[in-house]
Design an enzyme around this catalytic site. Structure first.
Site, short mmCIF file in Angstrom:
data_model
loop_
_atom_site.label_atom_id
_atom_site.label_comp_id
_atom_site.label_asym_id
_atom_site.label_seq_id
_atom_site.Cartn_x
_atom_site.Cartn_y
_atom_site.Cartn_z
N TYR A 123 8.24 -1.48 -1.03
CA TYR A 123 9.12 -1.10 0.03
C TYR A 123 10.38 -1.62 0.14
O TYR A 123 10.61 -1.61 1.58
CB TYR A 123 7.90 -1.33 0.90
N LYS A 170 -4.45 -4.26 -9.17
CA LYS A 170 -4.12 -3.42 -9.56
C LYS A 170 -4.07 -3.89 -10.87
O LYS A 170 -2.87 -4.14 -11.72
CB LYS A 170 -3.39 -2.16 -9.76
N ASP A 203 -8.23 1.07 -7.23
CA ASP A 203 -9.21 2.60 -7.60
C ASP A 203 -10.41 2.22 -7.23
O ASP A 203 -11.14 3.64 -6.27
CB ASP A 203 -9.09 2.90 -8.65
N ASP A 227 -1.13 0.62 2.79
CA ASP A 227 -0.83 1.96 3.69
C ASP A 227 -1.62 2.69 3.64
O ASP A 227 -2.45 3.07 4.50
CB ASP A 227 0.37 2.24 3.21
N ASP A 231 -5.74 3.67 5.78
CA ASP A 231 -5.34 5.32 6.11
C ASP A 231 -7.17 5.96 5.95
O ASP A 231 -7.73 6.79 6.39
CB ASP A 231 -4.28 6.35 5.88
#
Ligand code: ATP
Length: 350
Positions: A123, A170, A203, A227, A231
């Protein structure tokens, strides 16, 4: 400022923002804590009116206030909410996701919180079109920001009765940046030997959240993963209408529902105010008013359980009727109606 009302800057924004913020302010006024609210423009409509999506006066008011209550950002989100998070130096984004009885949902056992690093990662806005058809984006990960967010998540777990923190990464692909992140998380975890600390690939976390959300309590992760996972968590508990968030930094705090401006239902009085009301509870807790925050949450929980909700959850109430139902339950529990400056508990901090 002992005994003074808390000065709160209110930025309703676009779409359903003004509607859910009106509901939130009604509930905050009934909470038993004194606030003074000042309203300031920002967003798509303000861009069209004045040429500035985030006017300098609004930014100054946000910086001067004790905290900011934000509604929703539309097409100008990047210039409004992302800029506010950066200007207010809010490095922590708290996104709780808890299922409520009475609110139809996929995974009723869900009760977790995503602690998202809010200041760096992908970001930072460093994208480059190298040549036509080829672009790059910079993922900035620092030890300083990673340690700060990990420490915050662990302390949050310790303070709020959780016993497990999961660092989500990750590192098998992002071998340098996520190694910096994980090294910082491990150092922070060493300070909290009483907590169980786990690391997991993003994942596999996404799959486990759907299959067994009870595997997770406090999750700490980098900006973009946070983020997306928050959601995903919203999807587990019945949608965006139930998800609040807090942006916290050393000097400033801004509270915003996770949902956006929802132009499809704006202006109809159909927006679910629950996320915004839960933002109000987070604001109360941030200010040290744990009991009042718990009363707001209990009143909202009771409304949801009784079907006193908006149409998205199968109810028939308007946004403000649901807010009034929440305030009636707060006042019934408190034993006497009250609201507004002068009548409530004073905040404890000098
Ligand atoms: P934006 O462009 O501002 O992000 P959007 O509609 O693309 O707006 P959201 O505002 O997050 O994204 O809304 C996604 C969907 O969820 C929409 O169908 C919207 O009506 C619904 N929704 C979002 N918030 C609420 C809410 N508070 N109450 C009821 N439905 C909501």
């Amino acid at each position: 400022m002992s005994g003074q009302p808390y000065p709160i800057a209110v930025i309703p924004g676009d779409g359903i923002g003004p509607e859910v913020v009106e509901a939130e302010l009604l509930v905050l006024a009934a909470s038993g804590v004194d606030f003074t609210f000042s309203e300031h423009p920002a967003g798509d409509a303000e861009l069209a009116r004045s040429g500035a999506a985030l006017p300098a006066a609004t930014l100054a008011a946000a910086k001067a206030a004790q905290a900011v209550v934000f509604g929703a950002a539309g097409a100008t989100a990047k210039d409004v909410i992302l800029r506010l998070r950066a200007e207010l130096a809010t490095n922590v984004n708290l996104r709780p996701a808890k299922a409520y009885a009475g609110a139809p949902c996929l995974r009723p056992e869900t009760d977790l919180i995503v602690v998202r690093e809010n200041s760096e990662g992908l970001y930072v806005g460093r994208e480059e079109l190298v040549e036509p058809g080829m672009a790059t984006a910079t993922r900035l990960i620092t030890d300083r920001a990673s340690f700060a967010i990990a420490r915050y998540a662990l302390q949050y777990a310790a303070d709020n009765g959780y016993n497990k923190v999961t660092a989500v990464h990750k590192v098998n692909v992002l071998q340098i940046t996520d190694q910096v992140f994980l090294d910082a998380c491990r150092r922070a975890a060493a300070e909290f030997p009483q907590l169980s600390y786990e690391e997991a690939l993003v994942d596999s976390v996404a799959m486990r959240m759907v299959l067994r959300p009870s595997d997770f309590q406090v999750m700490v992760t980098t900006n973009l993963f946070g983020d997306i996972l928050s959601d995903l968590a919203a999807g587990l508990i019945g949608g965006l209408g139930l998800c609040p968030s807090a942006n916290l930094g050393p000097q400033h705090a801004l509270f915003e529902p996770v949902h956006g401006s929802a132009p499809d239902i704006a202006g109809q009085g159909r927006a679910n105010p629950a996320a915004a009301i839960l933002c109000g509870a987070m604001l109360l807790r941030h200010l040290g008013h744990r009991d009042e925050a718990a009363r707001v949450e209990a009143a909202l929980t009771a409304c949801l359980a009784a079907g006193q909700t908006t149409p998205d959850l199968g109810g028939r109430l308007s946004t403000m009727d649901m807010a009034r139902a929440v305030t009636q339950r707060i006042e019934a529990r408190a034993g006497a109606p009250r609201s507004g400056p002068g009548g409530g508990a004073k905040h404890p901090k000098a």
